[in-house]
Structure formats: C-alpha cells, structure tokens
Design a protein around this motif. Structure first.
Motif, PDB file in Angstrom:
ATOM      1  N   UNK A 189       1.055  -1.012   0.176  1.00 35.54           N
ATOM      2  CA  UNK A 189      -0.371  -0.065  -0.066  1.00 35.54           C
ATOM      3  C   UNK A 189       0.937   0.690   0.217  1.00 35.54           C
ATOM      4  N   UNK A 190       2.127   1.465   1.065  1.00 36.39           N
ATOM      5  CA  UNK A 190       2.524   2.543   1.059  1.00 36.39           C
ATOM      6  C   UNK A 190       3.555   2.582   0.158  1.00 36.39           C
ATOM      7  N   UNK A 191       4.358   1.596  -1.155  1.00 32.85           N
ATOM      8  CA  UNK A 191       5.124   1.554  -1.612  1.00 32.85           C
ATOM      9  C   UNK A 191       4.479   2.516  -3.306  1.00 32.85           C
ATOM     10  N   UNK A 192       3.112   1.963  -3.166  1.00 35.47           N
ATOM     11  CA  UNK A 192       2.088   2.382  -4.175  1.00 35.47           C
ATOM     12  C   UNK A 192       2.104   4.164  -4.001  1.00 35.47           C
ATOM     13  N   UNK A 193       1.547   4.896  -3.009  1.00 34.53           N
ATOM     14  CA  UNK A 193       1.157   5.885  -2.704  1.00 34.53           C
ATOM     15  C   UNK A 193       2.347   7.435  -3.148  1.00 34.53           C
ATOM     16  N   UNK A 194       1.627   8.222  -3.983  1.00 31.70           N
ATOM     17  CA  UNK A 194       2.508   8.920  -4.050  1.00 31.70           C
ATOM     18  C   UNK A 194       1.660  10.105  -3.042  1.00 31.70           C
ATOM     19  N   UNK A 195       2.907  10.592  -1.867  1.00 31.87           N
ATOM     20  CA  UNK A 195       2.549  11.354  -0.563  1.00 31.87           C
ATOM     21  C   UNK A 195       2.094  13.126  -1.508  1.00 31.87           C
ATOM     22  N   UNK A 196       1.447  13.036  -1.303  1.00 34.94           N
ATOM     23  CA  UNK A 196       0.247  14.393  -1.923  1.00 34.94           C
ATOM     24  C   UNK A 196      -0.497  14.718  -1.147  1.00 34.94           C
ATOM     25  N   UNK A 197      -0.755  16.351  -1.221  1.00 37.52           N
ATOM     26  CA  UNK A 197      -1.854  16.591  -0.138  1.00 37.52           C
ATOM     27  C   UNK A 197      -2.947  14.988  -0.837  1.00 37.52           C
ATOM     28  N   UNK A 198      -3.224  15.816  -1.702  1.00 32.81           N
ATOM     29  CA  UNK A 198      -4.980  15.040  -2.452  1.00 32.81           C
ATOM     30  C   UNK A 198      -5.162  13.127  -2.251  1.00 32.81           C
ATOM     31  N   UNK A 199      -3.804  12.788  -1.876  1.00 31.05           N
ATOM     32  CA  UNK A 199      -3.557  11.440  -1.896  1.00 31.05           C
ATOM     33  C   UNK A 199      -4.742  10.944  -0.081  1.00 31.05           C
ATOM     34  N   UNK A 200      -4.183  12.175   0.730  1.00 31.42           N
ATOM     35  CA  UNK A 200      -4.344  12.649   1.799  1.00 31.42           C
ATOM     36  C   UNK A 200      -5.136  12.922   2.254  1.00 31.42           C
ATOM     37  N   UNK A 201      -5.856  13.706   1.517  1.00 28.87           N
ATOM     38  CA  UNK A 201      -7.927  13.851   1.681  1.00 28.87           C
ATOM     39  C   UNK A 201      -8.831  12.752   1.831  1.00 28.87           C
ATOM     40  N   UNK A 202      -8.503  11.805  -0.158  1.00 30.30           N
ATOM     41  CA  UNK A 202      -8.869  11.001  -0.319  1.00 30.30           C
ATOM     42  C   UNK A 202      -8.579   9.809   0.636  1.00 30.30           C
ATOM     43  N   UNK A 203      -7.270   9.572   1.508  1.00 31.87           N
ATOM     44  CA  UNK A 203      -7.477   8.475   2.306  1.00 31.87           C
ATOM     45  C   UNK A 203      -8.132   8.871   3.630  1.00 31.87           C
ATOM     46  N   UNK A 204      -7.806  10.356   3.387  1.00 34.33           N
ATOM     47  CA  UNK A 204      -8.863  10.699   5.424  1.00 34.33           C
ATOM     48  C   UNK A 204     -10.328   9.990   4.519  1.00 34.33           C
ATOM     49  N   UNK A 205     -10.856  10.189   3.710  1.00 37.00           N
ATOM     50  CA  UNK A 205     -11.966  10.030   3.332  1.00 37.00           C
ATOM     51  C   UNK A 205     -12.196   8.464   3.672  1.00 37.00           C
ATOM     52  N   UNK A 212      -4.752   2.395   6.163  1.00 36.73           N
ATOM     53  CA  UNK A 212      -4.804   3.169   5.589  1.00 36.73           C
ATOM     54  C   UNK A 212      -4.150   4.331   6.353  1.00 36.73           C
ATOM     55  N   UNK A 213      -4.230   4.253   8.002  1.00 35.16           N
ATOM     56  CA  UNK A 213      -4.115   5.003   8.763  1.00 35.16           C
ATOM     57  C   UNK A 213      -2.135   4.782   8.677  1.00 35.16           C
ATOM     58  N   UNK A 214      -1.441   4.205   8.663  1.00 40.90           N
ATOM     59  CA  UNK A 214      -0.850   4.252   8.344  1.00 40.90           C
ATOM     60  C   UNK A 214       0.143   4.361   7.624  1.00 40.90           C
ATOM     61  N   UNK A 215      -0.799   4.709   5.836  1.00 41.29           N
ATOM     62  CA  UNK A 215      -0.192   5.315   4.588  1.00 41.29           C
ATOM     63  C   UNK A 215      -0.941   6.587   5.214  1.00 41.29           C
ATOM     64  N   UNK A 216      -1.607   7.196   5.795  1.00 40.34           N
ATOM     65  CA  UNK A 216      -2.493   8.484   6.287  1.00 40.34           C
ATOM     66  C   UNK A 216      -0.239   9.288   7.055  1.00 40.34           C
ATOM     67  N   UNK A 217      -0.373   8.414   7.723  1.00 39.61           N
ATOM     68  CA  UNK A 217       1.081   8.858   8.864  1.00 39.61           C
ATOM     69  C   UNK A 217       2.267   8.885   7.988  1.00 39.61           C
ATOM     70  N   UNK A 218       2.107   8.093   7.149  1.00 40.21           N
ATOM     71  CA  UNK A 218       3.530   7.733   6.383  1.00 40.21           C
ATOM     72  C   UNK A 218       3.256   9.443   5.149  1.00 40.21           C
ATOM     73  N   UNK A 219       1.954   9.994   4.742  1.00 40.64           N
ATOM     74  CA  UNK A 219       1.835  10.876   3.525  1.00 40.64           C
ATOM     75  C   UNK A 219       2.090  12.406   4.435  1.00 40.64           C
ATOM     76  N   UNK A 220       1.520  12.453   5.559  1.00 38.56           N
ATOM     77  CA  UNK A 220       2.164  13.429   6.408  1.00 38.56           C
ATOM     78  C   UNK A 220       3.005  13.585   7.209  1.00 38.56           C
ATOM     79  N   UNK A 221       3.453  12.436   7.312  1.00 34.06           N
ATOM     80  CA  UNK A 221       5.479  12.707   7.168  1.00 34.06           C
ATOM     81  C   UNK A 221       6.460  12.928   6.724  1.00 34.06           C
ATOM     82  N   UNK A 222       6.054  12.391   5.309  1.00 35.03           N
ATOM     83  CA  UNK A 222       6.378  12.773   3.871  1.00 35.03           C
ATOM     84  C   UNK A 222       6.336  14.122   3.870  1.00 35.03           C
ATOM     85  N   UNK A 223       5.228  14.611   3.852  1.00 34.42           N
ATOM     86  CA  UNK A 223       4.651  15.699   3.511  1.00 34.42           C
ATOM     87  C   UNK A 223       5.006  16.684   4.113  1.00 34.42           C
ATOM     88  N   UNK A 224       4.977  16.094   5.766  1.00 34.25           N
ATOM     89  CA  UNK A 224       5.590  17.176   6.857  1.00 34.25           C
ATOM     90  C   UNK A 224       7.629  17.736   6.877  1.00 34.25           C
TER      91      UNK A 224
END
Lengths: 205, 345
Positions: A1-17, A174-186
């Motif tokens: 899951x994490x390897x396929x994800x693009x760490x963008x705000x759009x992805x983050x919003x979509x994952x939160x939904x 999903x939570x892990x991915x969100x955290x990952x994206x969040x970390x990346x964005x931070x």
C-alpha cells in the motif's frame, strides 16, 4: 500500500475520506454480525429439540414399519403400499433476514396416509404411517430452520471476515499510509522551510 | 369332508368352536402331518431366537432345523429366500395331500384375491400393471391383466368377477382407493364362507368365521386408533354380530372388555386394548389374535384323521414362517427384544 502511494495532499485527503468510510462500514458490519449471531443462536436453540423430536418420530416409524413388514406376507405389503393416496407438494418463498435470503417452505399435503384395507394388513403399519405423517410437518420445519441456519452461518462467516479485514488490515493500513504521507509532507515542508531560511541567510550576507 | 352341523352361535362354545369329525380317507396324509408337526419350531427355539444377542446368533439357533442356511451364509436375503421356499413347499405339500380339490382351490384363491387387489389398484389409478404378482393362485396373473385390459369380467370365475365389480363400483363412488380393498376383503370372506358351507366342512366354516371375527377386532381397534370412520372395513359373516363392533367404535376403551365379555374373544380385547392404550401399539392384539387362531388349529389334535389336520398344519406352518421372519427382521434391524417378545410370546 505504502509503496504505491504518491505522497500528495490530494492522496491524503482521499485516504482520510476512505478511512472514514471504512470505519463506518466496520461499525455497520459489526452490528450486522452481532444481529446475525443473535438470530443464529435463536434458530439453533429451536433446532435442537426439533431435531430430537424428528429423530424420535422417524425411528419409531422405522421400527414399526419393520415389524409390520415382517409380520405381513410380502405380497400383501406390496399391494398395500403400491398406490399411495397422500399427495405432497412444496413451494419455496424467500424472506430477508439481515439481507440474507432465507427460504420459507410452503407445503400442500392432501389425502389420507392410510391407503389400504384392514383385513390383510398389520396395525403396526397404521402406527408407522401415522407417525410418519406427524413427522412430515416437523421434518419440513426442521429442513427450513436448518437451511436458514446454514445460510446465516455462511453470511456470518463472511461478515466476520469482512469486519476482521476492515479492523485488522484495511483501516490500520490506511492509517499507516496517512501517517506516511503526513510524515513525507511534513518532511517536505521542513525541507522547504530550511531551504527558504538558507536562501534568506545567503541574501542577507 | 365331515358334514357341517347348523351354524353355531358365539354363545354355544366357551373357547373354540367344534372342528368336525374324522374322515378316514385322510388317514395316510394325517399320519404324515402328525410326523411333520413334531418338526415345527418349539416355543423354546423361538424364545432363544428372540433373546439372541444379534442377528447371527438368531440365525445360528435355527441351524439344527429345516431353516438352516448354507454354511457361512448369514445374510438376510438368504434367510428371506429360504423362508419363501419353505412357504412354497408347504403349499405344494398341502395341494398334494388334500383329496378335495375344492379345498385346494379355496386356499389358492387367497392369492387370486391378493393379485386382484394389486392389479385393480394399479389399473384403476392408471399405473403400469407390473410383474410382482403371486404365481400360486388359481388364475395366472397374465390372465388377470388381460381381463382387466379388456374389461371383460365374464372371463373371471364368479368370485373374482363379483370382487372386481364391487371393487370398481366402490372405487368410482368417491375415488377412494381403500374401497377396492374393502370390497375385495368382503367378497373374499363371503367366498370362503360360502365354499366352506358348500363343501359342508364344519371346520373350515368355523375357521373362516373366527378369521372374520379376529379381523373385525383388529379393524375396530385400528379404526378407533386412527379416529377413522371407515366402517365398511368391518366384515360380515363372523360369529360376533357386526352391531357389537359398531358399538365398540362408539364406546370408551374401558367399556370394550365388557362389550365382548360374552364372547370367547374378551381376553384378546381386554389385553389388546390395555396394551394399545399404554404402548400405542397393536403388537399385543395381533399376538393374541394369532394365539387364539393357533389354539383353534391345535384343537384339531382331537381329530385322528381328516382334512382339518392338513389345513391346520398349512396355517400353523405359514404362521411359523412369519414368526421366524419377524424375529430375524427385528434382530437384523436391532429392534428391542421386548418388542419381539410382545409380538411372539
């Protein structure tokens, strides 16, 4: 899951939904699982005495029939049972229990089960057939309930698997991915801030 | 044949009606029957079979007698084959020994009625004629099939014609399949009684009247048990008048013994009803009926020579074969020993 994800705000919003949707689904499926369990326990409680009763009636039927057949001449047994008068037909309706289509059996029984004269037949044959007739109704009820229980059990198994997948795989991932994206964005944010500070320093010098 | 006296009523004998006198034409046959009677299975053997722990042990207790199976074989099918062979043999012997052809024809007519019953049930309900008919009757099954196909009942002997006509008539009144049986049963009883009277055999007349009474007792109890209203099932011609049985259908169980107190069957009714009420089973009443009939047949022991001896042997042997089949079937299907003893003891 994490390897396929693009760490963008759009992805983050979509994952939160998605995580909100999954949590809601998890809650609903848990409720469904509990209700199916409740229904299943109720049916199982009904089945147990019913099955005992059916087995006892059928064993009595069998025992009596054996005695009757043995005490009558074989040709009289053939003649007595050659043309049955009891007519039996069955239709099936479906009811919905927690979105599971469970069958409801509608029987149509007509005619008398004793279809022979008395001079050449044994009274035990009457006892056997009357016992079989009593067992019919119970047998149909048992078949209906056992089928319902089986369908509900399959549905319960499926629902429990879905709940488990949501609870232990989908939502944590999903939570892990969100955290990952969040970390990346931070991290990107911090990079940007430090780069800007460096640039400011260079300009000031 | 010994001449029949005017018909006895049920109040003229205490336990069994008369069996008639000697007929010295049957001296040789009677002597042979007396020898064979000694080979009938004793009560001890039957009790040993009933109390045997399993089917093999029950079969083993027959090993010393005429029902012995080929060595090593203890399959139920083999037993069934042996029993059917024995039954056919005793019927052949009966036909050989009996000098009066009318009596042989009378006993063979049992198979005609059984075949007719099956054939009519199938024909009237548009089912295939089938091939599972008895070959031991007076009429071959093919002829019955032909007559029913052609609907030319004149080709039947009078008793078959009467049975067919009444059965067809009864069936088409309300398309109730049981009317066929009721009609055939009544014609069969009438035919037996009429033939017994025609050949002037007091023994056969009394035998058939007892059989009608015993059938009526069982029918009365069965009608009460099933709460059925088929009073046509009761047969006319026995010692006990039909009105008494009809009354028995209306009364409570406790009054039945009293109703039959003046008849020789009061013990059958008393004990049969008590067992039926407590166990919901007809085993006892059937056993008591068999016992009464066998008692009557045994009373032919007072006749030195006569057709009674041969008829009694045929019926006792048929009863013995049925008893052996009953015990072995029960053992094969692991039924309770008490049930077997209730039926055969």
């Amino acid at each position: 899951m994490i390897s396929n994800v693009s760490a963008t705000r759009m992805a983050l919003l979509s994952l939160r939904k998605r995580v909100a949707l999954a949590s809601r689904g998890h809650r609903l499926l848990s409720e469904k699982r509990d209700e199916i369990s409740r229904q299943l326990i109720k049916i199982a409680r009904d089945i147990q005495p019913l099955r005992r009763q059916v087995e006892s009636e059928l064993s009595q039927t069998f025992r009596r029939f054996m005695l009757a057949r043995a005490s009558m001449e074989p040709e009289h047994v053939t003649a007595a049972l050659a043309v049955p008068t009891k007519k039996f037909s069955m239709a099936m309706e479906f009811a919905s229990v927690m979105n599971v289509k469970v069958p409801h059996l509608l029987k149509d029984i007509e005619g008398e089960i004793i279809c022979y004269g008395y001079a050449t037949t044994s009274g035990e044959m009457d006892v056997a057939l009357l016992s079989l007739e009593r067992a019919f109704d119970l047998l149909i009820e048992l078949a209906e309930k056992e089928k319902q229980a089986r369908l509900l059990a399959v549905e319960l198994q499926m629902t429990r698997r879905r709940v488990n997948v949501l609870e232990h795989v989908v939502i944590p991932e999903i939570h892990e991915t969100i955290r990952y994206i969040h970390d990346k964005l931070s991290e990107a944010e911090r990079d940007n801030t430090s780069r800007l500070m460096k640039i400011t320093d260079i300009i000031r010098k | 044949m010994p001449k029949a006296r005017p018909e006895q009523s049920v109040f003229e004998f205490l336990t069994y009606p008369q069996v008639g006198g000697d007929d010295w034409a049957y001296m040789s046959q009677s002597a042979q029957v007396r020898t064979l009677e000694m080979q009938l299975l004793s009560r001890t053997v039957l009790m040993d079979m009933a109390n045997a722990p399993d089917f093999s042990a029950a079969v083993a207790s027959l090993a010393a007698g005429e029902y012995a199976l080929p060595q090593g074989s203890a399959r139920f099918e083999d037993v069934q084959t042996v029993l059917l062979e024995k039954r056919a043999n005793v019927r052949e012997l009966f036909a050989d020994w009996m000098l009066d052809a009318a009596v042989v024809a009378l006993f063979k007519s049992r198979h005609d009625f059984a075949n007719l019953r099956l054939a009519l049930r199938r024909t009237l309900t548009d089912r295939p004629f089938g091939a599972d008919y008895s070959e031991e009757g007076n009429m071959p099954p093919e002829l019955i099939e032909h007559v029913l196909e052609e609907e030319n009942y004149d080709l039947f002997p009078p008793y078959m014609r009467r049975a067919t006509e009444q059965a067809v008539l009864g069936y088409y009144q309300n398309k109730d399949i049981r009317q066929i049986d009721y009609a055939i049963d009544q014609v069969e009883a009438d035919h037996k009684l009429a033939e017994a009277a025609r050949i002037e055999s007091v023994f056969l007349l009394n035998l058939f009247r007892i059989q009608v009474d015993l059938t009526n007792i069982r029918t009365m109890l069965r009608l009460r048990f099933a709460d059925a209203q088929h009073r046509q099932g009761l047969l006319a011609g026995g010692f006990v008048e039909l009105e008494r049985f009809r009354q028995g259908l209306e009364l409570g169980s406790e009054a039945l013994g009293q109703l039959f107190f003046a008849t020789p069957y009061h013990r059958i009714v008393d004990a049969g009803v008590a067992y039926l009420t407590s166990s919901q089973s007809f085993l006892k009443v059937e056993q008591l009926c068999d016992e009464y009939l066998i008692g009557f047949l045994r009373s032919t022991g007072q006749v030195t020579a006569g057709p009674q001896v041969i008829v009694a042997y045929l019926l006792m042997k048929e009863h013995e074969i049925r008893t052996v089949r009953l015990i072995l079937t029960a053992k094969k299907n692991l039924l309770d020993t008490k049930l077997i003893l209730d039926r055969v003891a």
